[in-house]
Write a protein that holds these residues in place. Structure first.
Motif, PDB file in Angstrom:
ATOM      1  N   LYS A 179      20.009  -5.341  40.312  1.00  0.00           N
ATOM      2  CA  LYS A 179      19.727  -4.157  39.487  1.00  0.00           C
ATOM      3  C   LYS A 179      19.535  -4.589  38.039  1.00  0.00           C
ATOM      4  O   LYS A 179      20.407  -5.241  37.449  1.00  0.00           O
ATOM      5  CB  LYS A 179      20.894  -3.181  39.590  1.00  0.00           C
ATOM      6  N   ASP A 219      31.565  -2.612  26.045  1.00  0.00           N
ATOM      7  CA  ASP A 219      31.917  -1.268  26.429  1.00  0.00           C
ATOM      8  C   ASP A 219      33.407  -1.080  26.324  1.00  0.00           C
ATOM      9  O   ASP A 219      34.170  -2.013  26.337  1.00  0.00           O
ATOM     10  CB  ASP A 219      31.445  -0.979  27.851  1.00  0.00           C
ATOM     11  N   HIS A 241      33.991   4.512  32.828  1.00  0.00           N
ATOM     12  CA  HIS A 241      34.349   4.370  31.405  1.00  0.00           C
ATOM     13  C   HIS A 241      33.582   5.415  30.604  1.00  0.00           C
ATOM     14  O   HIS A 241      32.703   6.098  31.129  1.00  0.00           O
ATOM     15  CB  HIS A 241      33.943   2.969  30.915  1.00  0.00           C
ATOM     16  N   THR A 278      24.451   4.937  39.239  1.00  0.00           N
ATOM     17  CA  THR A 278      25.301   5.323  38.122  1.00  0.00           C
ATOM     18  C   THR A 278      26.052   6.564  38.585  1.00  0.00           C
ATOM     19  O   THR A 278      25.440   7.545  39.000  1.00  0.00           O
ATOM     20  CB  THR A 278      24.456   5.655  36.883  1.00  0.00           C
ATOM     21  N   TYR A 294      22.723  -6.683  37.156  1.00  0.00           N
ATOM     22  CA  TYR A 294      23.824  -6.706  38.118  1.00  0.00           C
ATOM     23  C   TYR A 294      23.327  -7.444  39.353  1.00  0.00           C
ATOM     24  O   TYR A 294      22.359  -7.016  39.994  1.00  0.00           O
ATOM     25  CB  TYR A 294      24.213  -5.307  38.579  1.00  0.00           C
ATOM     26  N   ASP A 311      30.451  -0.112  24.983  1.00  0.00           N
ATOM     27  CA  ASP A 311      29.594  -1.198  24.566  1.00  0.00           C
ATOM     28  C   ASP A 311      29.162  -1.124  23.147  1.00  0.00           C
ATOM     29  O   ASP A 311      28.633  -0.138  22.734  1.00  0.00           O
ATOM     30  CB  ASP A 311      28.251  -1.122  25.231  1.00  0.00           C
ATOM     31  N   ASN A 343      20.786   0.156  28.442  1.00  0.00           N
ATOM     32  CA  ASN A 343      21.383   1.213  27.617  1.00  0.00           C
ATOM     33  C   ASN A 343      20.627   1.311  26.304  1.00  0.00           C
ATOM     34  O   ASN A 343      20.392   0.294  25.640  1.00  0.00           O
ATOM     35  CB  ASN A 343      22.833   0.855  27.265  1.00  0.00           C
ATOM     36  N   PHE A 363      19.370   5.977  29.384  1.00  0.00           N
ATOM     37  CA  PHE A 363      19.589   4.876  30.327  1.00  0.00           C
ATOM     38  C   PHE A 363      18.319   4.629  31.134  1.00  0.00           C
ATOM     39  O   PHE A 363      17.801   5.524  31.790  1.00  0.00           O
ATOM     40  CB  PHE A 363      20.767   5.234  31.248  1.00  0.00           C
ATOM     41  N   LEU A 393      20.671  -4.942  31.017  1.00  0.00           N
ATOM     42  CA  LEU A 393      21.760  -5.331  31.928  1.00  0.00           C
ATOM     43  C   LEU A 393      21.197  -5.890  33.229  1.00  0.00           C
ATOM     44  O   LEU A 393      20.181  -5.406  33.728  1.00  0.00           O
ATOM     45  CB  LEU A 393      22.588  -4.098  32.310  1.00  0.00           C
ATOM     46  N   ARG A 425      33.992  -5.118  34.336  1.00  0.00           N
ATOM     47  CA  ARG A 425      32.539  -5.178  34.237  1.00  0.00           C
ATOM     48  C   ARG A 425      32.083  -6.592  34.567  1.00  0.00           C
ATOM     49  O   ARG A 425      32.564  -7.549  33.935  1.00  0.00           O
ATOM     50  CB  ARG A 425      32.168  -4.835  32.799  1.00  0.00           C
ATOM     51  N   HIS A 429      31.646   7.636  33.403  1.00  0.00           N
ATOM     52  CA  HIS A 429      30.615   7.167  34.346  1.00  0.00           C
ATOM     53  C   HIS A 429      30.809   5.678  34.582  1.00  0.00           C
ATOM     54  O   HIS A 429      31.445   4.991  33.779  1.00  0.00           O
ATOM     55  CB  HIS A 429      29.216   7.420  33.774  1.00  0.00           C
ATOM     56  N   ASP A 486      31.184   5.876  27.114  1.00  0.00           N
ATOM     57  CA  ASP A 486      30.409   5.072  26.174  1.00  0.00           C
ATOM     58  C   ASP A 486      30.892   5.285  24.740  1.00  0.00           C
ATOM     59  O   ASP A 486      30.563   4.514  23.848  1.00  0.00           O
ATOM     60  CB  ASP A 486      28.909   5.401  26.276  1.00  0.00           C
TER      61      ASP A 486
HETATM   62  O1  LIG Z   1      24.848   0.396  35.251  1.00  0.00           O
HETATM   63  C1  LIG Z   1      25.036   1.581  35.207  1.00  0.00           C
HETATM   64  O2  LIG Z   1      24.559   2.359  36.028  1.00  0.00           O
HETATM   65  C2  LIG Z   1      25.855   2.139  34.082  1.00  0.00           C
HETATM   66  C3  LIG Z   1      26.097   1.133  32.987  1.00  0.00           C
HETATM   67  C4  LIG Z   1      26.915   1.654  31.887  1.00  0.00           C
HETATM   68  O3  LIG Z   1      27.459   2.702  31.950  1.00  0.00           O
HETATM   69  C5  LIG Z   1      27.089   0.872  30.652  1.00  0.00           C
HETATM   70  O4  LIG Z   1      26.597  -0.249  30.569  1.00  0.00           O
HETATM   71  O5  LIG Z   1      27.716   1.382  29.694  1.00  0.00           O
END
Ligand SMILES: O=C(O)CCC(=O)C(=O)O
Ligand SMILES: [Fe+2]
Length: 584
Positions: free
Chosen positions: A550, A55, A449, A492, A440, A63, A554, A480, A438, A399, A540, A451
């Motif tokens: 989480k 990203d 950031h 988000t 988390y 990203d 994407n 998303f 992803l 990130r 965002h 996209d």
């Molecule tokens: O995890 C999120 O809610 C946003 C993730 C995001 O914006 C990204 O991976 O580009």
């Protein structure tokens, strides 16, 4: 969902699948398909192994798992001019022969537009398809010489007054007289507008840059000549930027299309007239031309297709940036969209600035777990594409998640998701990256950031400047997916939603719009305006996960074909095109 015929069938001799292919050609086709398939997968795996960062960086990293790719391909059967794209590409091109709207309109233009024809022609029927496959960048020597039009090497015609625009002016049109006649005509009555222009659900309370809503008003006697070409003399009402606030709900422009010169017979001419009337901005040949769509996303390739719908009372949308974006209407506007398996998803507007939509009934219950299971063994720390002013920093300053770009090929459930995303977004799946899954863990996050990749922020990064075609090519939209519930945190956050100023703290999730994770939930947000300008309000971030884990994903769509496409995606695109691109 509207229906239309697909573009013309591939031509014999253009390196295309036809019923006339010989056994030898079939064999080389199979070989080339396998090569193309593996080349695509190899590139993705290479990028992932290299830990390709994704990203844009801080307060804006972005990203991508991509790397510039040289296409490996076997020699093309038959004679090949020096530098001519080789077989895998010819094949990819073949599967998409005449696939691009740009090509269709360019061909029409070539037939009638003397203005720039000599300076800017394609000398091969496959130019449009090769260009779609990325050959203008991969093979500039051959392509620029032979496919100047498809590679958008054309220079704009000299401007000769306020009405001159990027495409050939209509011969014999007295613009001054036309303007005067428009001024003399009585404005459409509220009653006419109410009866003939059902545009309310397409308009927004603030300008949606580059989305223009058009309808046809009942024609007076001047346009009653049935032998006239489509739309000659038609009177159009236009809401520029889909903005209902500007004129108290009334159209911003009302004008007649010219009758002289046969009216606008080609899409290029029609766009030329519209561009002149609405003052479209010329931004350079590398930008794609504006495009007409029905309000539910059928791409209209010809004047006949536009005319038939306007004539039957359907309002249409012109997207100055050439790609469809769901008109956001008002907050809470809901639209149903038919997906390939027949069921209807609901698109609901969460925000207009930036455009954020929630998509209900999109993912199936088993799909979220499937994506997690497929990605889990491969997860690695997320990267970011550092902007010039962040060079030297570490990705983890922005990130802290883990990720994997999940290929969809050969996985029936993910191929299904591909087809659904393309149907949802009205953007070909050839424009998509693979799914970026992803994870988390506790306290992990991604600071605010964009996209998109703003080339001005990557001035020292030659690859990025090329990849984004110096601004003309970029991520258009993010679909998303939330793949898990999260007990606390992990929203988000769009800190600029509602037109707010840029934040001081890119980790602050307390402002703007927050969307909370829930297994199976889907949102869409656009990084570009319909004009194809980047939308800074799309800022965002992923907020700290406070309790739980989480999983999300994407699904990025570009405004042009991504740098590679797998055979499965090319086939999916073919099916889509047959249904959603209309010639009449
Ligand atoms: O995890 C999120 O809610 C946003 C993730 C995001 O914006 C990204 O991976 O580009
Ligand atoms: Fe993002």
């Amino acid at each position: 969902m509207g229906k239309g015929k697909s573009a013309a069938a591939p031509k014999k001799g253009s390196g295309v699948l036809t019923p006339l292919v010989t056994a030898g050609a079939v064999l080389s086709l199979v070989v080339a398909l396998i090569v193309a398939y593996n080349a695509g997968l190899t590139r993705v795996h290479t990028a992932q192994r290299a830990g390709a960062r994704d990203d844009a960086s801080g307060g804006g990293a972005d990203d991508t798992g991509r790397r510039p790719a040289q296409r490996a391909a076997p020699a093309r059967a038959g004679a090949r001019a020096a530098g001519e794209p080789r077989d895998a590409i010819a094949l990819q091109a073949a599967l998409r022969e005449q696939a691009s709207a740009e090509q269709a309109s360019a061909k029409q233009t070539a037939a009638t537009a003397a203005a720039d024809a000599s300076a800017c022609e394609d000398s091969n029927d496959s130019c449009g398809a090769w260009a779609e496959a990325g050959e203008c960048d991969n093979n500039p020597g051959f392509m620029r010489g032979n496919c100047a039009r498809s590679c958008r090497q054309c220079t704009p015609p000299p401007t000769s007054g306020p009405l001159a625009w990027m495409l050939p002016p209509l011969a014999g049109v007295d613009w001054a007289a036309l303007d005067a006649a428009d001024r003399d005509e009585p404005p459409p009555s509220d009653d006419d507008l109410a009866r003939h222009c059902a545009v309310a659900s397409l308009l927004s309370p603030l300008p949606i840059r580059g989305l223009h809503v058009v309808c046809a008003l009942p024609s007076g006697p001047a346009a009653a000549d049935r032998s006239a070409p489509p739309l000659a003399g038609a009177r159009l009402a236009v809401w520029r930027d889909a903005d209902r606030s500007a004129g108290g709900g009334r159209p911003s422009h009302v004008f007649r299309l010219p009758r002289a010169g046969g009216g606008a017979r080609t899409m290029a001419e029609l766009l030329s007239v519209l561009g002149a009337r609405l003052r479209f901005e010329w931004r350079g040949a590398q930008w794609q031309p504006p495009a007409w769509f029905t309000p539910d996303g059928v791409r209209l390739l010809t004047v006949a297709a536009v005319s038939n719908r306007l004539g039957s009372g359907m309002p249409l949308c012109v997207f100055e940036g050439g790609q469809f974006i769901w008109p956001p209407g008002e907050v809470d506007t809901a639209r149903k969209v038919a997906l390939p398996d027949g069921h209807l998803a609901t698109i609901r507007t969460l925000s207009i600035q930036p455009i954020v939509l929630s998509i209900e009934d999109f993912l199936q219950p088993d799909e979220t777990g499937h994506m997690i299971q497929r990605a889990l063994p491969h997860l690695a720390k997320s990267g970011v594409a550092l902007k010039d002013h962040d060079l030297g920093k570490e990705a983890k300053e922005f990130r802290t998640s883990s990720q994997f770009f999940l290929p969809t090929d050969g996985d029936a459930r993910l191929e299904d998701v591909d087809a659904r995303v393309q149907a949802l977004m009205r953007v070909p799946i050839t424009h998509a990256e693979y799914i970026q899954v992803l994870r988390y863990n506790h306290n992990e996050h991604y600071s605010a950031h964009h996209d998109y990749f703003d080339p001005r922020e990557y001035a020292s990064n030659k690859h990025m400047r090329q990849e984004t075609k110096h601004g003309a090519k970029n991520r258009l939209a993010t679909v998303f997916f939330y793949l898990s519930d999260v007990a606390e945190g992990g929203a988000t956050n769009f800190p600029r939603a509602g037109g707010r100023p840029p934040p001081h703290d890119f980790f602050d999730c307390s402002r703007g719009l927050s969307v909370f994770p829930q297994n199976g939930k889907v949102i869409v947000f656009y990084s570009m305006h319909p004009s194809s300008e980047l939308d800074p309000f799309s800022l965002h971030g992923g907020c700290d996960v406070l309790n739980g884990t989480k999983f999300s994903a994407n699904f990025w769509l570009w405004n042009e074909p991504y740098h590679f496409s797998s055979p499965h995606r090319l086939r999916a695109f073919e099916a889509y095109r047959a249904k959603m691109w209309a010639l009449d």
